[in-house]
Design an enzyme around this catalytic site. Structure first.
Site, PDB file in Angstrom:
ATOM      1  N   LYS A 268       0.781  -1.194  -0.124  1.00 13.90           N
ATOM      2  CA  LYS A 268      -0.183   0.025  -0.130  1.00 13.90           C
ATOM      3  C   LYS A 268       0.681   1.242  -0.043  1.00 13.90           C
ATOM      4  O   LYS A 268       1.561   1.443   0.999  1.00 13.90           O
ATOM      5  CB  LYS A 268      -0.939  -0.040   1.176  1.00 13.90           C
ATOM      6  CG  LYS A 268      -1.741   1.235   1.409  1.00 13.90           C
ATOM      7  CD  LYS A 268      -2.679   1.145   2.568  1.00 13.90           C
ATOM      8  CE  LYS A 268      -3.423   2.448   3.080  1.00 13.90           C
ATOM      9  NZ  LYS A 268      -4.291   2.515   4.105  1.00 13.90           N
ATOM     10  N   ASP A 273      -2.875  10.199   3.571  1.00  8.34           N
ATOM     11  CA  ASP A 273      -4.134   9.653   3.735  1.00  8.34           C
ATOM     12  C   ASP A 273      -4.748  10.675   4.639  1.00  8.34           C
ATOM     13  O   ASP A 273      -5.033  10.749   5.747  1.00  8.34           O
ATOM     14  CB  ASP A 273      -4.192   8.355   4.414  1.00  8.34           C
ATOM     15  CG  ASP A 273      -5.555   7.909   4.600  1.00  8.34           C
ATOM     16  OD1 ASP A 273      -6.508   8.396   4.023  1.00  8.34           O
ATOM     17  OD2 ASP A 273      -5.943   6.795   5.227  1.00  8.34           O
ATOM     18  N   LYS A 280     -10.543  12.694   8.029  1.00 14.88           N
ATOM     19  CA  LYS A 280      -9.769  12.401   9.267  1.00 14.88           C
ATOM     20  C   LYS A 280      -9.893  13.583  10.263  1.00 14.88           C
ATOM     21  O   LYS A 280      -9.752  14.842   9.868  1.00 14.88           O
ATOM     22  CB  LYS A 280      -8.510  11.805   9.252  1.00 14.88           C
ATOM     23  CG  LYS A 280      -8.523  10.512   8.630  1.00 14.88           C
ATOM     24  CD  LYS A 280      -6.959   9.877   8.527  1.00 14.88           C
ATOM     25  CE  LYS A 280      -6.895   8.697   7.955  1.00 14.88           C
ATOM     26  NZ  LYS A 280      -7.574   7.514   8.694  1.00 14.88           N
ATOM     27  N   ASP A 291       1.271   6.336   5.828  1.00 16.27           N
ATOM     28  CA  ASP A 291       0.298   5.268   5.072  1.00 16.27           C
ATOM     29  C   ASP A 291       1.066   4.561   3.648  1.00 16.27           C
ATOM     30  O   ASP A 291       0.167   4.104   3.134  1.00 16.27           O
ATOM     31  CB  ASP A 291      -0.864   6.136   4.714  1.00 16.27           C
ATOM     32  CG  ASP A 291      -2.054   5.200   4.960  1.00 16.27           C
ATOM     33  OD1 ASP A 291      -2.020   4.015   5.396  1.00 16.27           O
ATOM     34  OD2 ASP A 291      -3.114   5.377   4.287  1.00 16.27           O
ATOM     35  N   ASP A 350     -12.201   7.050   3.723  1.00 15.50           N
ATOM     36  CA  ASP A 350     -11.142   6.854   4.227  1.00 15.50           C
ATOM     37  C   ASP A 350     -10.769   5.243   4.205  1.00 15.50           C
ATOM     38  O   ASP A 350      -9.572   4.867   4.828  1.00 15.50           O
ATOM     39  CB  ASP A 350     -11.393   7.233   5.949  1.00 15.50           C
ATOM     40  CG  ASP A 350     -10.029   7.523   6.535  1.00 15.50           C
ATOM     41  OD1 ASP A 350      -8.969   7.386   5.783  1.00 15.50           O
ATOM     42  OD2 ASP A 350     -10.164   7.717   7.730  1.00 15.50           O
ATOM     43  N   GLU A 352      -9.276   3.611   2.085  1.00 14.60           N
ATOM     44  CA  GLU A 352      -9.168   3.504   0.684  1.00 14.60           C
ATOM     45  C   GLU A 352      -8.043   2.635   0.384  1.00 14.60           C
ATOM     46  O   GLU A 352      -7.828   2.218  -0.621  1.00 14.60           O
ATOM     47  CB  GLU A 352      -8.537   4.965   0.290  1.00 14.60           C
ATOM     48  CG  GLU A 352      -7.114   5.250   0.815  1.00 14.60           C
ATOM     49  CD  GLU A 352      -6.700   5.124   2.488  1.00 14.60           C
ATOM     50  OE1 GLU A 352      -7.964   5.138   3.236  1.00 14.60           O
ATOM     51  OE2 GLU A 352      -5.692   4.941   2.726  1.00 14.60           O
ATOM     52  N   ARG A 354      -7.868  -0.511   0.734  1.00 17.98           N
ATOM     53  CA  ARG A 354      -8.340  -1.870   0.291  1.00 17.98           C
ATOM     54  C   ARG A 354      -8.678  -1.476  -1.379  1.00 17.98           C
ATOM     55  O   ARG A 354      -8.536  -2.562  -2.097  1.00 17.98           O
ATOM     56  CB  ARG A 354      -9.550  -2.348   1.094  1.00 17.98           C
ATOM     57  CG  ARG A 354     -10.504  -1.263   1.244  1.00 17.98           C
ATOM     58  CD  ARG A 354     -11.563  -1.835   2.448  1.00 17.98           C
ATOM     59  NE  ARG A 354     -11.009  -1.206   3.841  1.00 17.98           N
ATOM     60  CZ  ARG A 354     -11.538  -1.389   4.893  1.00 17.98           C
ATOM     61  NH1 ARG A 354     -12.681  -2.155   5.017  1.00 17.98           N
ATOM     62  NH2 ARG A 354     -11.223  -0.934   6.108  1.00 17.98           N
TER      63      ARG A 354
END
Ligand code: BES
Ligand code: MN
Ligand code: ZN
Length: 495
Positions: A268, A273, A280, A291, A350, A352, A354
């Site tokens: 990833k 993020d 967030k 992230d 959020d 994201e 996956r």
């Protein structure tokens, strides 16, 4: 740093610093005892005076050791002999190197690796020594203005072994340990860099650098137009709100036979993020620059394996993008179509990770991988479940899960096997699409893994959720380099 294995005795070896271990209660290691004998009882006198307790992680420099060719000695506390284990061992190496790096010594020999460490053989003792030395010398990429601290003089470290048969394993341990250390340093650097430097484009440039540095590494970068052509609607939905172009970074390491199927590592690579439209909270949002820790661990594992020159093939697949809000960003309720053809209702922008990983996993199929392991800072729920100590391990294959678990144990970089099951996957049901991208409050790390699972038909697949282990918060804020040791240990076992 240059490492070498040696069978020399502390009492007769010429070195800038003989580093010898001392247990609590004046219990000397054999190397400390040898120095004591040669110097007419100097070490025992120092301890008797109460100047050194032997507590784990304490050090005491001794300017001269009469009767020996060592320019100086360093006593390192190993704690109680009964409790001495790998944790105490690593702390002792770190404490010794911390002192050495501020001393004038250009070289040193560590003698306590020849001590008996339960469940650690000569190979791992040497490997952990190399890893711990490098970790103690690691410095965060320096973006502070002002005078730089001086570089340590230390450039050469010897690791002493007990008997002759251990020299070979120790040498291999040092080579692998150096590789792992270099890989971890790369992973940490990438993680520690701020998101305005470490963009998807920057990650792509660092991948090209890997290819320049290693003959066995080849890199291909797919641009937004390529992703559109491949119908990666899920990945693209995450990047819509960002001004930074997304990249799909493909890093191939060819160390094995041409005919041998590669292992795929999918990382990833969300370089920031913000949560997107499902924004967030502000507090701690800066930490979402980490992230891309999964991507960074793929870089690190390949750097390590390339240095070691292991005989296997690896393909790293890294979806890299930012997750940002904007007038063009994906909205909660939007439905997108993944490369596999599945439709996804994006209930929370959020979730994201996956969404980019599912398309990367689908893409990895073209390499006919014998196993796919994805690595991701995927869920806050995994941090709640396992904290900062164990990585979450999920798999659709019992054997693969066991192999990864065992690699983590050996490498001292542990993972905990978590479940995936239909009961949990049901939480991802959607009224409007094949599936939703979130599964409610319960078992958040498991439902995230189950989302990915739905894209792994016919693949041997495992997922490592490193949200808790890839970085530290608080005063020691920064990237840890995990799970590079686990990954490299597993990859070496596949070679
Ligand atoms: N990158 C985060 C996961 C994360 C959170 C890692 C905290 C480290 C610390 C991920 O993209 C995310 O935001 N996950 C959401 C999922 C939720 C919306 C279902 C989360 O964990 O809150
Ligand atoms: Mn997120
Ligand atoms: Zn994320």
């Amino acid at each position: 740093m240059q490492f070498h294995a040696t069978r020399s005795s502390a009492a007769s070896q010429r070195t800038a610093c003989a580093v010898v271990g001392v247990y609590e209660k004046g219990d000397l290691t054999s190397a400390a005892n040898a120095l004591d004998q040669k110097s007419g009882g100097l070490i025992r006198r120092v301890i008797k005076r109460g100047d050194f307790s032997g507590k784990t992680g304490t050090v005491l420099p001794i300017a001269e050791v009469p009767g020996t060719p060592a320019e100086r000695a360093l006593l390192v506390g190993l704690g109680s002999r009964a409790e001495f284990g790998r944790k105490q061992y690593r702390r002792a190496v770190a404490a010794a190197v911390d002192w050495l790096s501020r001393s004038g010594a250009r070289d040193a020999v560590l003698y306590f690796p020849q001590e008996n460490i339960p469940e650690v053989d000569a190979y791992y003792a040497a490997r952990f020594a190399a890893e711990s030395v490098a970790a103690a010398l690691y410095r965060i990429p320096d973006l502070k203005s002002g005078k730089k601290p001086p570089l340590p003089k230390l450039t050469r470290v010897g690791v002493a072994v007990g008997d002759k048969g251990e020299l070979g394993p120790a040498r291999r341990g040092l080579i692998d340990g150096e590789g792992i250390a270099a890989g971890m340093a790369l992973t940490r650097d990438l993680g520690n860099l701020p998101a305005n430097v470490c963009t998807p484009t920057y990650l792509a440039s660092r991948a090209r650098q890997l290819a320049r540095e290693h003959k066995a590494v080849r890199v291909k970068i797919l641009e937004a137009a390529d992703l559109k052509r491949l119908k990666m609607g899920s990945f693209l939905s995450v990047t819509r709100g960002s001004e930074q172009p997304p990249k799909l970074i493909v890093i191939e390491y060819r160390g094995g036979k041409t005919s041998s199927d590669p292992v795929a590592l999918v990382g990833k690579g969300v370089t920031f993020d913000s949560g997107g439209i499902s924004l967030k909270p502000g507090l701690g949002m800066d930490e979402m620059k980490f992230d891309m820790g999964g991507a960074a661990s793929v870089f690190g594992a390949i750097e390590a394996i390339a240095r070691i020159g292991a005989k296997l093939n690896i393909v790293g697949v890294i979806p890299a993008c930012e997750n940002m809000p904007s007038g063009r960003a994906t909205k909660p309720g939007d439905i997108v179509t993944a490369m596999s053809g599945k439709t996804i209702e994006v209930l929370n922008t959020d979730a994201e990770g996956r969404l980019i990983l599912c398309d990367a996993i689908t893409y990895s199929r073209k390499f006919k991988p014998r196993a796919v392991v994805d690595i991701a800072t995927l869920t806050g729920a995994c941090v709640i479940a396992l904290g900062a100590h164990y990585t979450g391990l999920f798999s659709n294959d019992e054997g693969l899960a066991q192999d990864l678990d065992a690699a983590g144990r050996r490498a001292d970089d542990r993972a905990w096997h978590m479940p995936i099951a239909e009961e949990y996957a049901e939480q991802l049901k959607s009224n409007f699409a094949d599936m939703a991208n979130i599964g409610g409050r319960e078992a958040g790390a498991v439902t995230a893994a189950c989302f990915l699972w739905k894209f792994t038909d016919g693949l041997k697949w495992a997922h490592l959720d490193i949200a808790g282990t890839a970085w530290l918060s608080g005063t020691r804020k920064g990237s840890t380099g995990r799970p590079v040791p686990l990954l490299v240990d597993w990859l070496l076992s596949q070679a």
